[in-house]
Design an enzyme around this catalytic site. Structure first.
Site, PDB file in Angstrom:
ATOM      1  N   GLY A  73       0.845  -1.047  -0.425  1.00 26.19           N
ATOM      2  CA  GLY A  73      -0.294  -0.195   0.053  1.00 26.19           C
ATOM      3  C   GLY A  73       0.619   0.787   0.049  1.00 26.19           C
ATOM      4  N   GLN A 180      -7.502   0.987   3.904  1.00 26.57           N
ATOM      5  CA  GLN A 180      -8.487   0.244   4.764  1.00 26.57           C
ATOM      6  C   GLN A 180      -9.573   0.095   4.195  1.00 26.57           C
ATOM      7  OE1 GLN A 180      -8.303  -0.935   7.586  1.00 26.57           O
ATOM      8  NE2 GLN A 180      -6.136  -0.540   7.728  1.00 26.57           N
ATOM      9  N   SER A 200      -4.485  -2.649  -0.559  1.00 25.56           N
ATOM     10  CA  SER A 200      -2.862  -3.078  -0.271  1.00 25.56           C
ATOM     11  C   SER A 200      -3.340  -4.985  -0.598  1.00 25.56           C
ATOM     12  CB  SER A 200      -2.413  -2.785   1.101  1.00 25.56           C
ATOM     13  OG  SER A 200      -1.933  -4.011   1.475  1.00 25.56           O
ATOM     14  N   GLY A 201      -2.938  -5.732  -0.321  1.00 25.63           N
ATOM     15  CA  GLY A 201      -3.621  -7.796  -0.068  1.00 25.63           C
ATOM     16  C   GLY A 201      -3.413  -7.872   1.373  1.00 25.63           C
ATOM     17  N   THR A 238      10.352  -6.731 -12.518  1.00 28.18           N
ATOM     18  CA  THR A 238       9.551  -9.191 -12.369  1.00 28.18           C
ATOM     19  C   THR A 238       8.418  -9.022 -11.522  1.00 28.18           C
ATOM     20  OG1 THR A 238      11.978  -9.706 -13.109  1.00 28.18           O
ATOM     21  CG2 THR A 238      10.333 -10.955 -13.138  1.00 28.18           C
ATOM     22  N   CYS A 326       3.446   4.237  23.736  1.00 27.63           N
ATOM     23  CA  CYS A 326       3.940   2.672  24.232  1.00 27.63           C
ATOM     24  C   CYS A 326       3.785   1.825  22.974  1.00 27.63           C
ATOM     25  CB  CYS A 326       3.867   2.607  26.088  1.00 27.63           C
ATOM     26  SG  CYS A 326       4.178   3.976  26.827  1.00 27.63           S
TER      27      CYS A 326
END
Lengths: 386, 297
Positions: A73, A180, A200-201, A238, A326
């Site tokens: 992504g 998302q 994104s996959g 490739t 955190c």
């Protein structure tokens, strides 16, 4: 999916669907031909890549030739943004929002250092953008508008159609980070005024290491990776054939199952939210409840800290995310929650639960019960509780 | 995912000595809600000895574990002994903390000092409440940075961020933190805390001068002068502490050739000394683009 794990972190990544794994396996084993080679053995790979392109385009209502495969992504976002900017070197203004994913946010900050001026659109307390503010920011010098389709932390869905219309009126290219959103809500690019769209996959049950970029036919474009002629010269290198095949299969599967995301998964999420807000005092739901991805719940618990919640959940095999300082490696809480003005008392105690079609009602019940106990326990330790 | 030790996980999941102590003789606080962590320490003192201790923590797993470890460490200690407990004692007690989490142990030490000072009727908070603020995002003072650098032998701004949070927000003070480190390393910061802000340390003064002068490129002569000054004032004294020395062989543009002398010549980490300490110090103090090479004799 692993039986011992209750996986509620599907906005971070998803498990590879069995059908997807099956589709890609031959290309990890016997079918290793390079799609660029000139023999029938390689032609099998070439055909598989083409099929994946058609499957991906179909999920989005796009044409196959408008899809370029990438590695992730972030690469898709960077390619689109830099392509649009390089194609218009005389324009030096970019409009985006304060709640973007780091893939866009950090690139925007970098562009500022490189001499572009960037308008950072703010959001209200529910994380909503103002279309008036956006329209007011556009000028003759604006080279690109980049706004996410849905937010990874809150799940908020942004008004892509309206933003796209504003851009189109002024002839400004519009990029959408839809990482998302794809697979969770229907997207039809044949009617949406969008010029670039990144996905994104691994957010839709394909493996990590593959993404795609939609570039509307005729939209300005300059390649980011130069080299061979792969992807019609738009993305040299490739092709990752097994991953691309997997992405195609995942898109086809998502198209078939998208109804379930918006019925059964949504109902599970709603149950989770309803039970947590009923059982646990002093908590708030972050984001826009009326305009959210069906799988996402972002909830903050006062007086406790997110990482501590996550580590307790981990004992029970429950996986979730947090916007606390955190958990990020940075020392400040989520930039999204801060942009929304979520009070510090709540921002540090945020918990993101993101579901998928592989979750069950039993898992929701178990997690609810454990969360109540964990929050009680942490509040006993907290010096801020009343 | 952070890599936590078994002992740290245990002290987080099963914290010892949790809770408010109603009849405490001393209470010390450190951190704040806005910063994302806070610790409240309660002490029961009998004949100058800490008879009991308890705590409350808002914060992440390592903050909770650090608070709990602290109570175990101080029980049975005299107040004087307790004042010598350092943040690394707390981290060691837990078999170590991830370096990004060291600030949790520092918070423990600060709460302990605050409690003891309160018990003795001394002014609250020696660190933090007064002094010049270096990091505006987290309200960290120069003295706190100096102390963390000294007590833990920190060498980079990133280390300082991990231990004090300073520089972890907007990052604007990172250059200033590097200047403070250079002062401590060179011994110039002296006891800045005790002296107050009157005598600003030299490295810091230089830094301010450079900052106000803007980022004007250095001429060759200026660069040479500064390289020689930094070598003499900061780098050589540090190497001499270890029985080593350094000789300036040549300066060609931004390339500085040096030869190590004394024990440095036989030191297996001489390359690290050159690339890490010497080059980094020159980059921080003189110019970012400086490259240091070892001269071949």
């Amino acid at each position: 999916m692993n039986n011992r794990i209750i996986y509620f972190d599907n906005n971070a990544t998803t498990g590879t669907a069995p059908e997807v794994l099956e589709a890609m396996l031959p290309f990890l084993k016997d079918q290793y031909g390079n799609p660029s080679s000139m023999y029938a053995f390689a032609g099998v790979s070439q055909k598989a890549v083409n099929k994946a392109r058609t499957q991906t385009a179909a999920l989005l209502g796009a044409r196959a030739e408008e899809i370029t495969f990438t590695s992730c992504g972030t690469e898709s976002d960077a390619t689109a943004i830099m392509a649009a900017l390089r194609a218009q070197p005389d324009k030096k203004h970019v409009v985006t929002s304060r709640v973007e994913h780091p893939a866009v946010l950090t690139l925007g900050q970098h562009l500022e250092k490189e001499g572009w001026s960037v308008t950072w659109l703010g959001v209200d307390d529910k994380g909503r953008l103002s279309l008036d503010e956006l329209a007011g920011a556009l000028s003759k010098d604006t080279a690109l508008v980049s706004v996410m389709f849905a937010n990874n932390e809150t799940g908020n869905i942004y008004p892509v159609a309206e933003i796209g219309a504003l851009c189109r009126d002024r002839g400004i290219p519009f990029h959408v980070d839809a990482v998302q959103a794809v697979g969770k809500i229907p997207i039809d690019l044949s009617s949406l005024p969008v010029d670039y769209l990144a996905l994104s996959g691994h957010k839709l049950h394909a493996p990590k290491g593959v993404g795609a970029l939609y570039v509307r036919r005729g939209a300005p474009f300059r390649p980011f990776l130069r080299g061979g002629h792969q992807e019609r010269g738009r993305r040299a290198g490739t092709e990752a054939v097994p991953n691309i095949v997997a992405l195609g299969a995942a898109c086809e599967l998502a198209a078939a199952r998208i109804g379930e995301e918006n019925t059964r998964v949504r109902a599970l999420r709603d149950t989770l939210q309803q039970r947590l807000t009923t059982d646990i005092p002093d908590c708030i739901v972050n984001g826009d409840p009326d305009n959210r991805l069906p799988n996402t719940l972002n909830i903050s618990f006062k007086y406790v800290e997110g990482e501590a919640i996550l580590l307790h959940l981990d004992r029970y095999g429950i996986c979730a995310g947090s916007g606390s300082a955190c958990t990020s490696g940075s020392l400040e809480p989520s930039h999204v929650l801060r942009a929304m003005g979520v009070p510090f008392t709540y921002a540090h105690g945020s918990l993101r639960l993101s579901l998928s079609r592989y979750n069950t009602r039993e898992e929701v019940d178990y997690a609810t019960e454990k969360l109540s106990q964990i929050i009680d326990r942490l509040r006993e330790i907290s010096p801020f509780k009343e | 995912m952070w890599e936590y030790t078994e002992k740290m996980r245990d002290y987080f999941l099963n914290p010892r000595n949790v809770g408010e102590m109603k009849d405490a003789d001393a209470v010390g606080e450190a951190g704040s809600l806005a910063c994302g962590d806070a610790l409240k320490l309660y002490l029961k003192v009998k004949d100058g000895v800490i008879a009991d201790a308890s705590f409350l923590t808002f914060g992440c797993a390592s903050a909770i574990a650090s608070g709990s470890a602290l109570t175990e460490i101080v029980k049975g200690k005299t107040l004087d002994e307790a004042m010598t407990v350092s943040n690394s004692d707390i981290a060691r007690y837990l078999d170590g903390l991830p370096k990004e989490k060291m600030h949790c142990s520092v918070m423990g030490r600060e709460a302990l000092e605050a409690a003891v000072r309160a018990y003795r009727g001394e002014p609250a908070l020696p660190a933090g409440s007064e002094g010049r603020i270096v990091c505006k995002c987290f309200g960290v003072t120069e003295e706190q940075v100096v102390r963390a650098v000294r007590e833990n032998n920190l060498t980079t701004a990133e280390d300082v961020t991990n231990f004090t949070k300073a520089g972890g927000g907007c990052g604007e003070c990172l250059r200033e933190i590097e200047a403070v480190i250079a002062d401590v390393v060179s011994g110039k910061s002296g006891d800045a805390a005790e002296k107050g802000t009157a005598g600003a340390p030299a490295g810091l003064a230089d830094w301010r001068k450079r900052k106000s002068a803007g980022a004007a490129p250095l001429s060759n002569v200026q660069r040479m002068q500064r390289v020689m000054t930094v070598l003499d004032e900061i780098i050589r004294p540090r190497l001499r502490q270890d029985g080593g020395d350094i000789e300036l062989v040549d300066i060609d543009g931004r390339t500085v050739s040096v030869a190590l002398r004394g024990t440095c010549t036989s030191c297996p980490s001489s390359r690290l000394t050159i690339e890490g300490f010497v080059q980094q110090t020159l980059q921080e103090q003189v110019e970012a683009g400086i490259v240091v090479r070892e001269a071949v004799s």
